[in-house]
Structures are given as structure tokens and as C-alpha cells.
Design a protein around this motif. Structure first.
Motif, PDB file in Angstrom:
ATOM      1  N   LEU A   1      24.617 -69.646  54.727  1.00  0.00           N
ATOM      2  CA  LEU A   1      24.710 -71.280  54.919  1.00  0.00           C
ATOM      3  C   LEU A   1      26.061 -71.675  54.411  1.00  0.00           C
ATOM      4  N   ILE A   2      26.830 -70.966  53.284  1.00  0.00           N
ATOM      5  CA  ILE A   2      28.092 -71.546  52.629  1.00  0.00           C
ATOM      6  C   ILE A   2      28.949 -71.734  53.670  1.00  0.00           C
ATOM      7  N   GLY A   3      29.467 -73.037  53.800  1.00  0.00           N
ATOM      8  CA  GLY A   3      30.573 -73.330  54.627  1.00  0.00           C
ATOM      9  C   GLY A   3      30.032 -73.904  56.150  1.00  0.00           C
ATOM     10  N   ILE A   4      28.724 -73.914  56.331  1.00  0.00           N
ATOM     11  CA  ILE A   4      28.346 -74.508  57.631  1.00  0.00           C
ATOM     12  C   ILE A   4      28.420 -76.092  57.635  1.00  0.00           C
ATOM     13  N   GLU A   5      28.702 -76.588  58.667  1.00  0.00           N
ATOM     14  CA  GLU A   5      28.642 -78.149  58.655  1.00  0.00           C
ATOM     15  C   GLU A   5      27.351 -78.398  59.371  1.00  0.00           C
ATOM     16  N   ILE A   6      26.768 -79.547  58.993  1.00  0.00           N
ATOM     17  CA  ILE A   6      25.604 -80.371  59.374  1.00  0.00           C
ATOM     18  C   ILE A   6      25.821 -81.713  59.702  1.00  0.00           C
ATOM     19  N   GLU A   7      25.305 -82.183  60.819  1.00  0.00           N
ATOM     20  CA  GLU A   7      25.411 -83.497  61.447  1.00  0.00           C
ATOM     21  C   GLU A   7      23.952 -83.830  61.240  1.00  0.00           C
ATOM     22  N   LEU A   8      24.019 -85.036  60.709  1.00  0.00           N
ATOM     23  CA  LEU A   8      22.424 -85.965  60.761  1.00  0.00           C
ATOM     24  C   LEU A   8      22.639 -87.243  61.440  1.00  0.00           C
ATOM     25  N   ASP A   9      21.884 -87.362  62.802  1.00  0.00           N
ATOM     26  CA  ASP A   9      22.052 -88.668  63.291  1.00  0.00           C
ATOM     27  C   ASP A   9      21.230 -89.564  62.629  1.00  0.00           C
ATOM     28  N   ASP A  10      21.485 -90.882  63.004  1.00  0.00           N
ATOM     29  CA  ASP A  10      20.669 -92.048  62.140  1.00  0.00           C
ATOM     30  C   ASP A  10      19.273 -91.949  62.229  1.00  0.00           C
ATOM     31  N   LEU A  11      18.701 -91.333  63.383  1.00  0.00           N
ATOM     32  CA  LEU A  11      17.282 -91.163  63.532  1.00  0.00           C
ATOM     33  C   LEU A  11      16.775 -90.070  62.704  1.00  0.00           C
ATOM     34  N   THR A  12      17.539 -89.176  62.370  1.00  0.00           N
ATOM     35  CA  THR A  12      17.034 -87.911  61.712  1.00  0.00           C
ATOM     36  C   THR A  12      17.414 -88.205  60.024  1.00  0.00           C
ATOM     37  N   ASP A  13      18.332 -88.750  59.864  1.00  0.00           N
ATOM     38  CA  ASP A  13      18.599 -89.114  58.356  1.00  0.00           C
ATOM     39  C   ASP A  13      17.806 -90.535  57.821  1.00  0.00           C
ATOM     40  N   GLN A  14      17.120 -90.157  56.672  1.00  0.00           N
ATOM     41  CA  GLN A  14      16.105 -91.196  56.190  1.00  0.00           C
ATOM     42  C   GLN A  14      17.046 -92.401  55.776  1.00  0.00           C
TER      43      GLN A  14
END
Length: 107
Positions: free
Chosen positions: A50-63
Motif C-alpha cells: 500500500l505504501i506509495g500507491i495513489e488513490i482517487e475518490l470521485d465526488d460521489l464516493t467521497d463522503q
């Protein structure tokens, strides 16, 4: 937590990060003692890359509804954020551990 473990297990072959090393874990635990959530995080970063991975949250997923992009911090970055910088210092005092850094330039 069970749903997260299932997701991570099913998708672990797609992660391009690294796992935590034992010596890094010891430094982390000495720098941030007595934090319950730390044990859970340590378990995840020792088992999955997991260390170093990039994560994208779209506006619908992000609380929050605004979305975002973040990168999982190295353990050195987590210790520094937790002990030297805000909002990490506040997060630790509230029982949270900083694990990601913003990739959108907002901090």
C-alpha cells in the motif's frame, strides 16, 4: 474492516506500492505509542503493498462530496506528519493517524 480486507485481498495484485519493513514499524510504534488504530494500519501495510500507491475518490464516493487524490505516505512521512506538522499533530491527539498526502496541492 472485513469489507476492506476482502477488497484488499481481491485486488492486491494490482497494487504497485511497497509493504512496510519491520524496522520501519518499530520506529513508527515508538514515535506514536498507545494508538489503537495504529495496530490495524500496521497489519494492513505489512500484508499489502500500500505504501506509495495513489488513490482517487470521485465526488460521489467521497463522503465530503468534493472528491480528491491522495498518496499513501511512507512511514517516515507518517511519523513526521504525526509529530512535527499540523494537521497531523491534531489528528494523533484525536486518535487518528495520518496515512495519506494530498496530490491536488491543497495540503
Amino acid at each position: 474492516m472485513i469489507e476492506l480486507l476482502i477488497f484488499l485481498t481481491e485486488n492486491s495484485s494490482t497494487f504497485n506500492g511497497v509493504k512496510a519493513e519491520s524496522d520501519e514499524i518499530e520506529i513508527l510504534k515508538k514515535s506514536i505509542p498507545n494508538l489503537e488504530v495504529l495496530d490495524c494500519w500496521v497489519e494492513l501495510i505489512m500484508k499489502f503493498k500500500l505504501i506509495g500507491i495513489e488513490i482517487e475518490l470521485d465526488d460521489l464516493t467521497d463522503q465530503s462530496g468534493i472528491g480528491g487524490e491522495l498518496q499513501i505516505m511512507t512511514l517516515t512521512e507518517t511519523v513526521e506528519e504525526s509529530t512535527k506538522f499540523y494537521p497531523g499533530i491534531i489528528a494523533i491527539n484525536k486518535g487518528y493517524i495520518p496515512i495519506g498526502k494530498c496530490l491536488e496541492g491543497s495540503g
